[in-house]
Structure formats: C-alpha cells, structure tokens
Write a protein that holds these residues in place. Structure first.
Motif, PDB file in Angstrom:
ATOM      1  N   ARG A 121      -6.911   2.592   5.761  1.00  0.00           N
ATOM      2  CA  ARG A 121      -5.573   3.154   6.003  1.00  0.00           C
ATOM      3  C   ARG A 121      -4.848   2.369   7.087  1.00  0.00           C
ATOM      4  O   ARG A 121      -3.648   2.096   6.996  1.00  0.00           O
ATOM      5  CB  ARG A 121      -5.678   4.626   6.399  1.00  0.00           C
ATOM      6  CG  ARG A 121      -6.067   5.549   5.259  1.00  0.00           C
ATOM      7  CD  ARG A 121      -5.876   7.011   5.627  1.00  0.00           C
ATOM      8  NE  ARG A 121      -6.257   7.878   4.528  1.00  0.00           N
ATOM      9  CZ  ARG A 121      -5.470   8.152   3.490  1.00  0.00           C
ATOM     10  NH1 ARG A 121      -4.258   7.613   3.434  1.00  0.00           N
ATOM     11  NH2 ARG A 121      -5.884   8.954   2.529  1.00  0.00           N
ATOM     12  N   ALA A 179      -6.721   5.989  -2.492  1.00  0.00           N
ATOM     13  CA  ALA A 179      -5.479   6.722  -2.233  1.00  0.00           C
ATOM     14  C   ALA A 179      -4.594   5.981  -1.240  1.00  0.00           C
ATOM     15  O   ALA A 179      -3.373   5.900  -1.412  1.00  0.00           O
ATOM     16  CB  ALA A 179      -5.800   8.124  -1.712  1.00  0.00           C
ATOM     17  N   THR A 202      -3.179   3.000  -3.070  1.00  0.00           N
ATOM     18  CA  THR A 202      -2.283   3.454  -4.142  1.00  0.00           C
ATOM     19  C   THR A 202      -0.890   3.755  -3.602  1.00  0.00           C
ATOM     20  O   THR A 202       0.124   3.333  -4.173  1.00  0.00           O
ATOM     21  CB  THR A 202      -2.847   4.724  -4.816  1.00  0.00           C
ATOM     22  OG1 THR A 202      -4.047   4.385  -5.508  1.00  0.00           O
ATOM     23  CG2 THR A 202      -1.859   5.299  -5.821  1.00  0.00           C
ATOM     24  N   ASP A 203      -0.831   4.486  -2.509  1.00  0.00           N
ATOM     25  CA  ASP A 203       0.470   4.862  -1.935  1.00  0.00           C
ATOM     26  C   ASP A 203       1.277   3.630  -1.556  1.00  0.00           C
ATOM     27  O   ASP A 203       2.504   3.586  -1.733  1.00  0.00           O
ATOM     28  CB  ASP A 203       0.266   5.753  -0.708  1.00  0.00           C
ATOM     29  CG  ASP A 203      -0.275   7.134  -1.082  1.00  0.00           C
ATOM     30  OD1 ASP A 203      -0.129   7.529  -2.253  1.00  0.00           O
ATOM     31  OD2 ASP A 203      -0.846   7.807  -0.203  1.00  0.00           O
ATOM     32  N   THR A 204       0.592   2.610  -1.039  1.00  0.00           N
ATOM     33  CA  THR A 204       1.279   1.378  -0.658  1.00  0.00           C
ATOM     34  C   THR A 204       1.792   0.641  -1.888  1.00  0.00           C
ATOM     35  O   THR A 204       2.932   0.145  -1.907  1.00  0.00           O
ATOM     36  CB  THR A 204       0.325   0.464   0.136  1.00  0.00           C
ATOM     37  OG1 THR A 204      -0.118   1.151   1.305  1.00  0.00           O
ATOM     38  CG2 THR A 204       1.019  -0.820   0.541  1.00  0.00           C
ATOM     39  N   ILE A 224       2.579   1.901  -4.789  1.00  0.00           N
ATOM     40  CA  ILE A 224       3.694   2.650  -5.371  1.00  0.00           C
ATOM     41  C   ILE A 224       4.980   2.407  -4.595  1.00  0.00           C
ATOM     42  O   ILE A 224       6.043   2.154  -5.170  1.00  0.00           O
ATOM     43  CB  ILE A 224       3.376   4.160  -5.405  1.00  0.00           C
ATOM     44  CG1 ILE A 224       2.302   4.454  -6.458  1.00  0.00           C
ATOM     45  CG2 ILE A 224       4.624   4.980  -5.719  1.00  0.00           C
ATOM     46  CD1 ILE A 224       1.836   5.892  -6.471  1.00  0.00           C
ATOM     47  N   SER A 225       4.887   2.482  -3.268  1.00  0.00           N
ATOM     48  CA  SER A 225       6.096   2.332  -2.456  1.00  0.00           C
ATOM     49  C   SER A 225       6.669   0.928  -2.547  1.00  0.00           C
ATOM     50  O   SER A 225       7.882   0.728  -2.422  1.00  0.00           O
ATOM     51  CB  SER A 225       5.794   2.681  -0.993  1.00  0.00           C
ATOM     52  OG  SER A 225       4.871   1.759  -0.435  1.00  0.00           O
ATOM     53  N   ARG A 266       1.991   6.133 -10.724  1.00  0.00           N
ATOM     54  CA  ARG A 266       0.795   6.445  -9.943  1.00  0.00           C
ATOM     55  C   ARG A 266      -0.466   6.065 -10.709  1.00  0.00           C
ATOM     56  O   ARG A 266      -1.413   5.537 -10.118  1.00  0.00           O
ATOM     57  CB  ARG A 266       0.763   7.929  -9.566  1.00  0.00           C
ATOM     58  CG  ARG A 266      -0.518   8.356  -8.840  1.00  0.00           C
ATOM     59  CD  ARG A 266      -0.361   9.654  -8.114  1.00  0.00           C
ATOM     60  NE  ARG A 266       0.559   9.529  -6.985  1.00  0.00           N
ATOM     61  CZ  ARG A 266       0.182   9.089  -5.777  1.00  0.00           C
ATOM     62  NH1 ARG A 266      -1.063   8.749  -5.543  1.00  0.00           N
ATOM     63  NH2 ARG A 266       1.067   9.005  -4.806  1.00  0.00           N
ATOM     64  N   GLU A 300      -3.091   3.536  -9.121  1.00  0.00           N
ATOM     65  CA  GLU A 300      -4.472   3.948  -8.851  1.00  0.00           C
ATOM     66  C   GLU A 300      -5.468   2.983  -9.486  1.00  0.00           C
ATOM     67  O   GLU A 300      -6.505   2.665  -8.891  1.00  0.00           O
ATOM     68  CB  GLU A 300      -4.704   5.364  -9.367  1.00  0.00           C
ATOM     69  CG  GLU A 300      -4.078   6.448  -8.497  1.00  0.00           C
ATOM     70  CD  GLU A 300      -4.256   7.834  -9.073  1.00  0.00           C
ATOM     71  OE1 GLU A 300      -4.138   8.813  -8.313  1.00  0.00           O
ATOM     72  OE2 GLU A 300      -4.514   7.943 -10.292  1.00  0.00           O
TER      73      GLU A 300
END
Length: 215
Positions: free
Chosen positions: A88, A146, A149-151, A153-154, A160, A164
């Motif tokens: 993270r 996770a 993944t968030d990075t 997507i943004s 998603r 993923e």
C-alpha cells in the motif's frame, strides 16, 4: 528444564529483571516462537521449546497465548499486515506508475531479503491446510491485490474486474519470483532481480493508457 522457571515473574537469584511490560513480553515471545517454528515446522514445535527459547516458564507463555495455534496465528497476523502495508505504501508513495510497479515488486523482495524467516512462515507453512492459516495467507494476497487494483482503476479507468486480474498478475509474479530468488540462494543480486521483474511487469501494464488518453 528447571532453569526455565527464570522469567516466570518472581525475581530470580541472578537479579535479572523478569517483569516486562506486556507488549514487550509479547514481542519477545513472538520472536522466540518464530525461531522455533521456522527451524522445526509447526507440527514438530512444542510450547516447551518456545518457552525455553524465550527464557520463560510455560505458565508465562500461556498467560499471553492460550495455545500453539493462537501463537502461530498471532505471528502470521503481524507479518501479513506488514507486507500488505508495504505494498500500500508503494502505491501511495508516488504518482509515477513505473515507480509504483517497482515499489510493489520491491516490497516482496524486501520482505524475503530482510524477513526470510517471516516469509517462510507465511508462504511455506506446513499448516497451510488449517482454515485459519489459509485465511491469513489469502488475506495477504487479497490485500495486496486490492491496493494495486485501486491504483490501476484510478489511473486507467478499466473495469474493476479487469483491474483485479491485472493486479493479481503483478502480485503473483512478485511473490513467485521472490520465493524462487530466495530458494535459489540469492544468486542474482537483489537490485538486479527487482529491476528484471519490475521491467517485465511494467512493459505489460504500461500498454494500458491513462485515463483521458486514447489507446
């Protein structure tokens, strides 16, 4: 074994202090347990061995951990949380996606290099079929996926599900390569190993355009 009474709570004849703050005692017990578990494996390790390694009596050990499994799970929790936090941190530490990929790879290699005992404890456990252990190992993978993944997507705007899958590929590659590197005896310098895997991964992820850019 009579010497194991030293550290049980009453002051020993040597005058060595035995009453540690609870958090410090817990840390001491976890360190001793890790050495025993890594050396002997979960099934062969005994609470007697761990107490002796820590220099305390079994009653002191049981004051903190009701059983061997609880002690093992506490160790896993500590290390699982640490590696997820490292990944993270790699994602939020920079806005440069190439550096993010490098950081994610480096998180695994750092974990293997500096915490090889912990890595073996988490990823090479002889207790992987125990549901509570398997849940923690899966939690590491899911937590790292996770974060990445968030990075993705943004930055790219892919769905998603697609993000993923990409993230799982990066995590799987980093984990497998780091494990292989350790098992092979660190034949490739760590910096070179990280750079090789980061380059391989980046060349794939870089093909996805940033949001607002055409493919």
């Amino acid at each position: 074994m009579n010497g194991m009474a030293v550290g049980s709570g009453s002051a020993p004849p040597t005058g060595r202090p035995t009453r540690l703050p609870r958090s410090a005692r817990r840390k001491q017990l976890l360190a001793a347990a890790q050495e025993v578990f890594v050396a002997q494996g979960y099934h062969a390790a005994a609470m007697d061995d761990i107490a002796e390694r820590a220099g305390v009596s079994k009653p002191v050990l049981y004051q903190h951990f009701p059983g061997k499994l609880e002690l093992y799970l506490a160790l896993l929790d500590t290390h699982c949380d640490a590696i997820v936090a490292q990944v993270r941190s790699a994602m939020v530490g920079t806005s440069d996606n190439k550096e993010r990929v490098k950081g994610a790879v480096q998180a695994y290699f750092d974990f293997v290099d500096h915490e090889s005992e912990a890595f073996r404890l988490v990823f090479e456990s002889d207790l992987r079929n125990e549901p509570a252990v398997r849940e923690r190992v899966e939690r590491v993978e899911k937590g790292c996926i996770a974060a990445i993944t968030d990075t993705i997507i943004s930055d790219t705007g892919v769905s998603r599900a697609h993000a993923e899958l990409l993230a799982s590929g990066l995590v799987g590659a980093a984990e497998t390569a780091a494990q292989f590197w350790l098992a092979a005896g660190r034949k490739v310098p760590k910096a070179d190993a990280e750079a090789l895997l980061a380059t391989l991964t980046w060349r794939g992820i870089a093909s996805f355009p940033l949001q607002g850019e055409s493919a």
